[in-house]
Design a protein around this motif. Structure first.
Motif, PDB file in Angstrom:
ATOM      1  N   LEU A  52       0.756  -1.236   0.086  1.00 29.54           N
ATOM      2  CA  LEU A  52       0.062   0.109  -0.041  1.00 29.54           C
ATOM      3  C   LEU A  52       0.917   1.157  -0.086  1.00 29.54           C
ATOM      4  CD1 LEU A  52      -3.040  -0.965   2.473  1.00 29.54           C
ATOM      5  CD2 LEU A  52      -3.010  -0.737   0.076  1.00 29.54           C
ATOM      6  N   GLU A  53       1.852   1.359   0.859  1.00 25.36           N
ATOM      7  CA  GLU A  53       2.969   2.280   1.014  1.00 25.36           C
ATOM      8  C   GLU A  53       3.491   2.660  -0.741  1.00 25.36           C
ATOM      9  OE1 GLU A  53       6.537   4.103   3.379  1.00 25.36           O
ATOM     10  OE2 GLU A  53       6.230   2.056   3.652  1.00 25.36           O
ATOM     11  N   LEU A  54       4.032   1.509  -1.121  1.00 25.83           N
ATOM     12  CA  LEU A  54       4.621   1.641  -2.452  1.00 25.83           C
ATOM     13  C   LEU A  54       3.537   2.050  -3.558  1.00 25.83           C
ATOM     14  CD1 LEU A  54       7.082   1.088  -4.158  1.00 25.83           C
ATOM     15  CD2 LEU A  54       6.365  -1.201  -4.427  1.00 25.83           C
ATOM     16  N   ALA A  55       2.259   1.691  -3.105  1.00 28.65           N
ATOM     17  CA  ALA A  55       1.254   2.119  -4.497  1.00 28.65           C
ATOM     18  C   ALA A  55       1.087   3.447  -4.244  1.00 28.65           C
ATOM     19  CB  ALA A  55      -0.136   1.364  -4.168  1.00 28.65           C
ATOM     20  N   ASP A  56       1.030   4.005  -2.923  1.00 26.96           N
ATOM     21  CA  ASP A  56       0.751   5.444  -2.570  1.00 26.96           C
ATOM     22  C   ASP A  56       1.810   6.218  -3.061  1.00 26.96           C
ATOM     23  OD1 ASP A  56      -1.697   5.035  -1.332  1.00 26.96           O
ATOM     24  OD2 ASP A  56      -0.905   5.214   0.615  1.00 26.96           O
ATOM     25  N   GLU A  57       3.134   5.899  -3.112  1.00 28.26           N
ATOM     26  CA  GLU A  57       4.431   6.528  -3.524  1.00 28.26           C
ATOM     27  C   GLU A  57       4.563   6.661  -4.899  1.00 28.26           C
ATOM     28  OE1 GLU A  57       7.605   7.440  -1.578  1.00 28.26           O
ATOM     29  OE2 GLU A  57       6.157   7.727  -0.135  1.00 28.26           O
ATOM     30  N   THR A  58       3.830   5.557  -5.649  1.00 25.36           N
ATOM     31  CA  THR A  58       3.883   5.516  -6.919  1.00 25.36           C
ATOM     32  C   THR A  58       3.026   6.489  -7.603  1.00 25.36           C
ATOM     33  OG1 THR A  58       4.395   3.078  -7.136  1.00 25.36           O
ATOM     34  CG2 THR A  58       3.677   3.909  -9.125  1.00 25.36           C
ATOM     35  N   LEU A  59       1.927   6.551  -6.877  1.00 24.31           N
ATOM     36  CA  LEU A  59       0.702   7.533  -7.478  1.00 24.31           C
ATOM     37  C   LEU A  59       1.170   9.006  -7.306  1.00 24.31           C
ATOM     38  CD1 LEU A  59      -2.724   5.736  -6.314  1.00 24.31           C
ATOM     39  CD2 LEU A  59      -2.020   6.208  -8.546  1.00 24.31           C
ATOM     40  N   ALA A  60       1.847   9.113  -5.986  1.00 24.35           N
ATOM     41  CA  ALA A  60       2.408  10.600  -5.582  1.00 24.35           C
ATOM     42  C   ALA A  60       3.254  10.997  -6.835  1.00 24.35           C
ATOM     43  CB  ALA A  60       2.958  10.618  -4.450  1.00 24.35           C
TER      44      ALA A  60
END
Length: 126
Positions: A76-84
């Protein structure tokens, strides 16, 4: 003409002349700027700096790269970082596109242009 509101019942010859000149400037710019616009690439980075992305002027993701610490993140953190990172790259591409348009069309205001387009589309956002 961006942001100008003409009353159809009171259009003057000067208004038509200005609209024609504006249209000619836009067409001339579009002929030469298409290649420049096609080469616009925005770059963005996530808050942690572990994810970087590049996006073209149409918002298509060109690539995403991950730093050495990224695999240790939760999904989830990696997904958030990717979207950001992708969102930051998109904002950068949009800024670069607006910069090109302001160079070509003095007085161009992207906010006013978007509002005018939305009003032409009966308030429907595009």
């Amino acid at each position: 003409m961006f942001g100008a509101h003409l009353d159809p019942a009171n259009i003057r010859d000067e208004d038509l002349d200005e609209a024609a000149r504006h249209g000619e400037r836009m067409l001339a710019w579009l002929e030469t700027a298409r290649e420049e616009l096609d080469q616009v690439v925005g770059a963005g980075e996530s808050p942690s700096g572990l994810v970087r992305a590049r996006v073209d002027a149409n918002g298509r993701v060109i690539d995403v790269t991950y730093g050495p610490g990224a695999p240790r993140m939760g999904s989830l953190e990696l997904a958030d970082e990717t979207l950001a990172a992708v969102h930051a790259a998109g904002a950068d591409a949009e800024r670069r596109t607006h910069d090109l348009m302001r160079e070509a069309l003095p007085g161009y205001d992207p906010v006013a242009a978007r509002a005018e387009l939305e009003s032409l589309l009966d308030g429907e956002p595009y």
